[in-house]
Design a protein around this motif. Structure first.
Motif, PDB file in Angstrom:
ATOM      1  N   MET A   1      47.301  67.527  39.298  1.00 61.05           N
ATOM      2  CA  MET A   1      47.114  67.399  37.855  1.00 61.05           C
ATOM      3  C   MET A   1      45.645  67.601  37.474  1.00 61.05           C
ATOM      4  SD  MET A   1      49.695  64.239  36.887  1.00 61.05           S
ATOM      5  CE  MET A   1      49.517  64.501  35.117  1.00 61.05           C
ATOM      6  N   CYS A   2      44.747  67.140  38.319  1.00 62.34           N
ATOM      7  CA  CYS A   2      43.313  67.331  38.065  1.00 62.34           C
ATOM      8  C   CYS A   2      42.944  68.808  38.053  1.00 62.34           C
ATOM      9  CB  CYS A   2      42.487  66.597  39.117  1.00 62.34           C
ATOM     10  SG  CYS A   2      42.443  64.802  38.914  1.00 62.34           S
ATOM     11  N   VAL A   3      43.603  69.593  38.916  1.00 61.29           N
ATOM     12  CA  VAL A   3      43.361  71.039  38.921  1.00 61.29           C
ATOM     13  C   VAL A   3      43.729  71.632  37.568  1.00 61.29           C
ATOM     14  CG1 VAL A   3      44.075  73.247  39.925  1.00 61.29           C
ATOM     15  CG2 VAL A   3      43.653  71.292  41.407  1.00 61.29           C
ATOM     16  N   GLY A   4      44.886  71.226  37.021  1.00 57.82           N
ATOM     17  CA  GLY A   4      45.299  71.716  35.709  1.00 57.82           C
ATOM     18  C   GLY A   4      44.319  71.331  34.621  1.00 57.82           C
ATOM     19  N   MET A   5      43.869  70.073  34.622  1.00 56.97           N
ATOM     20  CA  MET A   5      42.906  69.626  33.626  1.00 56.97           C
ATOM     21  C   MET A   5      41.600  70.401  33.741  1.00 56.97           C
ATOM     22  SD  MET A   5      41.155  65.867  33.035  1.00 56.97           S
ATOM     23  CE  MET A   5      39.989  66.077  34.386  1.00 56.97           C
ATOM     24  N   PHE A   6      41.156  70.642  34.979  1.00 55.81           N
ATOM     25  CA  PHE A   6      39.874  71.308  35.202  1.00 55.81           C
ATOM     26  C   PHE A   6      39.877  72.725  34.638  1.00 55.81           C
ATOM     27  CE2 PHE A   6      36.789  73.739  37.663  1.00 55.81           C
ATOM     28  CZ  PHE A   6      35.672  72.933  37.570  1.00 55.81           C
ATOM     29  N   ILE A   7      40.945  73.502  34.914  1.00 57.18           N
ATOM     30  CA  ILE A   7      40.943  74.881  34.434  1.00 57.18           C
ATOM     31  C   ILE A   7      41.089  74.926  32.906  1.00 57.18           C
ATOM     32  CG2 ILE A   7      41.744  75.882  36.597  1.00 57.18           C
ATOM     33  CD1 ILE A   7      44.549  75.998  35.478  1.00 57.18           C
ATOM     34  N   ALA A   8      41.789  73.934  32.336  1.00 54.82           N
ATOM     35  CA  ALA A   8      41.905  73.889  30.878  1.00 54.82           C
ATOM     36  C   ALA A   8      40.554  73.587  30.230  1.00 54.82           C
ATOM     37  CB  ALA A   8      42.931  72.842  30.461  1.00 54.82           C
TER      38      ALA A   8
END
Length: 508
Positions: free
Chosen positions: A7-14
């Protein structure tokens, strides 16, 4: 842990995509045959869509569940990233960027709330340190990564780099994240009027803040109209949220002193993070004439020092009252802005290293404790709706901070230029010597005295304007400094958050 990491990966790219295009707008405009006024919408469209969806994400997560909303958002974000990379004109790019911002924005608040579902005790503090770091690190690294990609590949890869992590998140989250269940019945009694009022309020406010500095604020008919719409819709949204039984945004959470202050600190930190991300690359490009890659390398130190400070924060967070760490972070941010203020026209990466190092550490110590102090004291049932408001305040602070700094740059530059010009008269021996030397050089090159005089005066004007710009950047950094000076003593009003008890499986 792996579920949280995905989930952190998703937040980071957003979050990364907020600023990844900022150093490359000229290249994107050239590739799509668009002017500067059109190209700026590549960033503005993303910001408007994102700021609308962030406060909605809590309600959407209750309807669809965290698992499926995050997966759907990641899938949509990945698809729209591909479409942005293959956009055929500026109109299609703006439309795809708006969709990308809307889908990416919904992932950000959900990561903040999952911390309180996945972790307890010291693990929770460490996880909050990680997401706090990512929340401020991603937009900070955006111009650096974007500049490097554009210089070494092409602007298309600013969007294509999202494809692999986006596909990974789309697959991993449904398989690993199972902390709540969807409740489709919420659609029946939803506050659709509140949603419309909120979208009008935030969308028009973001447009007004983004475009106002370029179009003389209320002197422009369009800006005046959107400001009125935003104001009236904002009043209607506040009334609706406070009177409706099931509002989409939990404004009643502001009765909690920690949550109210935490939103304020999130707002101020948003000013600091996004306004300095806006000012520093602009200074390096406008005054120093740096390329996108040179700008990225010059501001890279902020992200580096923030990453280095994460283990120190994690160590102290379990041993020191978080309020003291928050106060330290806000004070360090103020000190950083104070050290930006003596900026001169020849500042580059070396001169920016120390104030940016302070800012990098300050971001970690200011964001992470705010997350725990603000959200950690709320009942689990209110966490989702309140998290959207908390994250909205950071982005809203950034939008207002950037607009205020742009206005300072527009208004104060002329003032500084006129003050400098007052000293450029026949009694100024240094100016006379400069003009004689510049005229002689121009005559030697062109063999025309009149051309030499004009060239010398033009060179003097350019140097004076450069110094006026530099002084104006110093004013903007000092304005940000004042915001943090106001915020620091207010930390004492927060109460200490006791270690929470374990929530139920559906508490998130």
């Amino acid at each position: 842990m792996f579920a949280f990491a995905s989930m952190c990966v998703g937040m980071f790219i957003a979050l990364l995509d907020i600023q990844i295009v900022s150093a490359s707008l000229r290249d994107i405009g050239g590739g799509l045959s668009a002017g500067a006024d059109e190209t700026v919408w590549v960033q503005t469209a993303y910001l408007i869509a994102e700021i609308i969806v962030i406060p909605l994400s809590g309600w959407l997560a209750r309807v669809m569940s965290t698992r499926w909303l995050f997966a759907a958002s990641a899938a949509g974000f990945t698809a729209t990233s591909l479409l942005c990379g293959i956009a055929w004109n500026i109109q299609s790019m703006i439309a795809f960027r708006a969709a990308q911002g809307f889908l990416g924005g919904s992932m950000i608040p959900m990561v903040f709330t999952t911390v309180f579902a996945f972790f307890q005790g010291r693990q929770r503090v460490a996880a909050a340190a990680i997401i706090g770091g990512l929340a401020s690190l991603a937009p900070t690294l955006g111009p650096t990564i974007g500049g490097w990609i554009t210089d070494n590949f092409s602007w298309h890869w600013l969007f294509f780099i999202n494809l692999v992590p986006g596909i990974f998140v789309t697959i991993a989250v449904p398989a690993l994240v199972k902390i709540d269940e969807p409740d489709w019945s919420l659609l029946k009694g939803a506050d659709y009027l509140g949603i419309v009022l909120m979208a009008l309020f935030l969308g028009c406010l973001e447009y007004t803040l983004e475009e106002g500095p370029r179009w003389d604020w209320l002197g422009d008919r369009t800006i005046l109209t959107t400001a009125w719409i935003s104001g009236l819709a904002g009043i209607g949204f506040l009334w609706r949220s406070l009177t409706y039984k099931n509002p989409v945004v939990d404004l009643r959470a502001l009765k909690d002193i920690n949550f109210a202050l935490g939103c304020f600190f999130s707002f101020v930190v948003g000013i600091g993070i996004f306004a300095t991300i806006y000012l520093t690359p602009l200074f390096l490009g406008q005054v120093r004439g740096f390329s996108a890659l040179q700008i990225g390398l010059a501001i890279f130190s902020t992200g580096l020092f923030q990453v280095l400070s994460i283990p120190f924060y994690a160590y102290l967070a379990n041993r020191v009252d978080l309020r003291w760490l928050l106060m330290f972070g806000l004070a360090l941010f103020a000190l950083s802005m104070w050290n930006f203020a003596p900026i001169t026209h020849d500042w580059g990466g070396a001169e920016l290293l120390f104030p940016q190092a302070l800012r990098g550490m300050a971001q970690q110590f200011a964001v992470a404790p705010t997350v725990t102090l603000t959200l950690g004291g709320l009942p689990p049932a209110r966490l989702k709706l309140a998290s959207g408001l908390f994250n909205l305040m950071r982005n809203l602070g950034g939008a207002i901070g950037i607009a205020a700094c742009a206005t300072i740059l527009n208004d104060r530059t002329n003032l500084h230029f006129l003050r400098l010009a007052e000293h450029l008269n026949i009694r100024n021996e240094s100016m006379a010597a400069f003009l004689n030397e510049a005229t002689t050089h121009a005559v030697t090159m062109n063999n025309e005295i009149s051309d030499g005089n004009a060239a010398a005066l033009k060179q003097l004007w350019a140097l004076t304007m450069r110094e006026a710009h530099t002084l104006t950047y110093a004013d903007a950094f000092l304005a940000i400094f004042v915001c943090f000076v106001i915020a620091v003593p207010m930390v004492v009003l927060m109460r200490k958050v006791a270690p929470p008890s374990a929530p139920s499986a559906d508490a998130h």
